[in-house]
Design a protein around this motif. Structure first.
Motif, PDB file in Angstrom:
ATOM      1  N   SER A 202     -29.020 -21.228 -22.669  1.00 10.69           N
ATOM      2  CA  SER A 202     -30.272 -21.132 -23.607  1.00 10.69           C
ATOM      3  C   SER A 202     -29.535 -20.783 -24.727  1.00 10.69           C
ATOM      4  O   SER A 202     -28.835 -19.974 -24.901  1.00 10.69           O
ATOM      5  N   PRO A 203     -30.375 -21.299 -25.933  1.00  2.00           N
ATOM      6  CA  PRO A 203     -29.843 -20.855 -27.457  1.00  2.00           C
ATOM      7  C   PRO A 203     -30.022 -19.155 -27.214  1.00  2.00           C
ATOM      8  O   PRO A 203     -29.549 -18.565 -28.403  1.00  2.00           O
ATOM      9  N   GLN A 204     -30.993 -18.732 -26.563  1.00  3.47           N
ATOM     10  CA  GLN A 204     -31.477 -17.083 -26.583  1.00  3.47           C
ATOM     11  C   GLN A 204     -30.444 -16.324 -25.574  1.00  3.47           C
ATOM     12  O   GLN A 204     -30.705 -15.123 -25.459  1.00  3.47           O
ATOM     13  N   THR A 205     -29.250 -16.834 -25.264  1.00  2.00           N
ATOM     14  CA  THR A 205     -28.335 -16.044 -24.363  1.00  2.00           C
ATOM     15  C   THR A 205     -27.809 -15.035 -25.102  1.00  2.00           C
ATOM     16  O   THR A 205     -27.563 -15.125 -26.161  1.00  2.00           O
ATOM     17  N   PRO A 206     -28.040 -13.836 -24.594  1.00  2.00           N
ATOM     18  CA  PRO A 206     -27.261 -12.729 -25.521  1.00  2.00           C
ATOM     19  C   PRO A 206     -25.956 -12.590 -25.564  1.00  2.00           C
ATOM     20  O   PRO A 206     -25.198 -13.173 -24.740  1.00  2.00           O
TER      21      PRO A 206
END
Length: 337
Positions: A202-206
C-alpha cells in the motif's frame, strides 16, 4: 657441562592477532564491553576515517591506520601484515563487522594468503549492534516479525540482482531495512526500490528514515512508502519499510507479532475459536496441508491452488504427495505462543 636454560630466559616472538571489531552505531554507550576491551588490547587500530573518529578517545598510544571508503581490501591486507609481524590488530567496522562489514573481505584476503584457522594468525570477531537494530530501537518495534536487509549499493553487486531481491522481499511482505540507500552519485536506486515496493505494498505503508543513529546529528523522519523517496536520504541513513501490518502510533513504529491471529486481544486474551494455546495456528503447516488436500480432492486444480496461495505448482504437488499427520502436543519446554 650441560648448560641449563630456564623457560623464563627464553623469549618467544609475540603472537599477532586480528580482532574484527563491530563498534555499533558509534556512540561509546552503545559499544559492547568486549569491543572496548579489544581496542584497548590492540597495538594497531585500522578503519575507515569516519569510524576512527568515532573511537578517537580510545586510541591514545596506538598505531592508527586510516583508510578511505573504497579501500576495504587494503585494510584487510594491512591487518594481516601487522598481525604477521606479531602485533594485535583491531580492524573496526561500524555496526557489526559481519553485516556489510570487514569480516567477509578479511577472510577472503586471509584465505587467498593461504591462512587457515589452525595454522594462521588467530582471528576473533567481536559482534556489534548493526544499523538495523540501532535504528529500530529509536523508532519503536518495527522488527517484531520477519524482516530482512538489502543494500542498494551497486558498487559490487549488479543492479538486476538487487532489484530481484527487492521484488522478492516486497512480495513476501517482509519488513525491510535498506542499507546504503543513496549517495551523491547513486540517486536513482531509492526511487526504483520505491517503485518495486509499490507494486506489492500500500502507498500508506509506514516508513522510517533514520540518519546517524546514536550520533551527534541523529535525525528521524516518519513517512509513507509513496513519499519515501522525497525524504532527505544519504549514506548515513537507514530506511525501514514496514510490512502490511506495521503501524505508527504516538511516534512509534510497531509491527505486530501475530498474537491477534490466535487470541482475543480485545477480551480476556483467550484463544480464538479453532485455535489452541501452544499449538500451531489452524492455518499453520499441518492445518494448511489438510485444507489443501481437501480442496484438491474436491476438484480444485493444481493451477488454481497455485494461484490461490501464490505458491509454485511444483511445491504444492510435493505437499499433496506428503502424507498427512497429526500435530503432537508440545511439552512444557517446547510450547510457544
Amino acid at each position: 657441562m650441560t648448560e641449563i636454560v630456564s623457560e623464563a630466559s627464553v623469549t618467544s616472538p609475540p603472537q599477532g592477532k586480528i580482532m574484527l571489531v563491530g563498534i555499533g552505531p558509534g556512540s561509546f554507550a552503545q559499544m559492547t564491553h568486549r569491543a572496548v576491551e579489544a581496542i584497548a588490547e590492540a597495538d594497531v587500530v585500522i578503519g575507515y576515517v569516519t569510524y576512527i573518529k568515532l573511537v578517537a578517545d580510545l586510541l591514545e598510544g596506538k598505531e592508527v591506520i586510516r583508510k578511505g571508503m573504497t579501500e576495504e581490501l587494503d585494510r584487510a591486507v594491512h591487518a594481516l601484515e601487522s598481525a604477521q609481524a606479531g602485533k594485535k590488530v583491531a580492524l573496526i567496522s561500524s555496526g557489526d563487522a559481519g553485516v556489510y562489514g570487514m569480516a567477509g573481505p578479511t577472510y577472503e584476503v586471509l584465505f587467498q594468503a593461504g591462512w587457515t584457522p589452525d595454522s594462521g594468525v588467530p582471528v576473533e570477531i567481536v559482534p556489534g549492534t548493526s544499523a538495523i537494530n540501532a535504528c529500530a530501537s529509536l523508532v519503536g518495534a518495527p522488527l517484531t516479525h520477519d524482516f530482512c536487509s538489502i543494500s542498494l549499493s551497486d558498487l559490487l553487486t549488479p543492479w538486476p540482482v538487487i532489484a530481484r531481491r527487492l521484488e522478492a522481499a516486497a512480495a513476501a511482505d517482509f519488513v525491510v531495512a535498506l542499507y546504503n540507500p543513496k549517495s551523491g552519485r547513486r540517486t536513482q536506486q531509492i526511487e526504483q526500490a520505491q517503485y518495486l515496493f509499490l507494486r506489492h505494498r500500500s502507498p500508506q505503508t509506514p516508513v522510517a528514515v533514520v540518519k546517524s543513529a546514536y550520533r551527534r546529528r541523529q535525525a528521524i523522519v516518519f513517512t509513507t512508502l509513496d513519499k519515501m523517496s522525497d525524504c532527505d536520504i544519504g549514506m548515513l541513513s537507514t530506511v525501514l519499510i514496514g510490512n502490511s501490518n506495521t503501524f505508527v502510533r504516538d511516534g512509534l513504529m510497531v509491527t505486530p507479532r501475530g498474537y491477534a491471529n490466535k487470541y482475543d486481544m480485545q477480551g480476556d486474551g483467550s484463544a480464538r475459536e479453532g485455535e489452541k494455546r501452544g499449538r500451531s495456528l489452524s492455518t499453520g503447516l499441518l492445518g494448511w496441508m489438510a485444507n489443501l488436500h481437501a480442496d484438491f480432492a474436491e476438484g480444485i486444480s493444481l493451477t488454481q491452488l497455485a494461484q490461490l496461495h501464490h505458491l509454485p505448482a511444483d511445491y504444492l504437488e510435493l505437499v499433496l504427495r506428503t502424507p498427512l499427520e497429526e500435530e503432537e502436543t508440545p511439552g512444557a519446554d517446547e510450547a510457544e505462543a
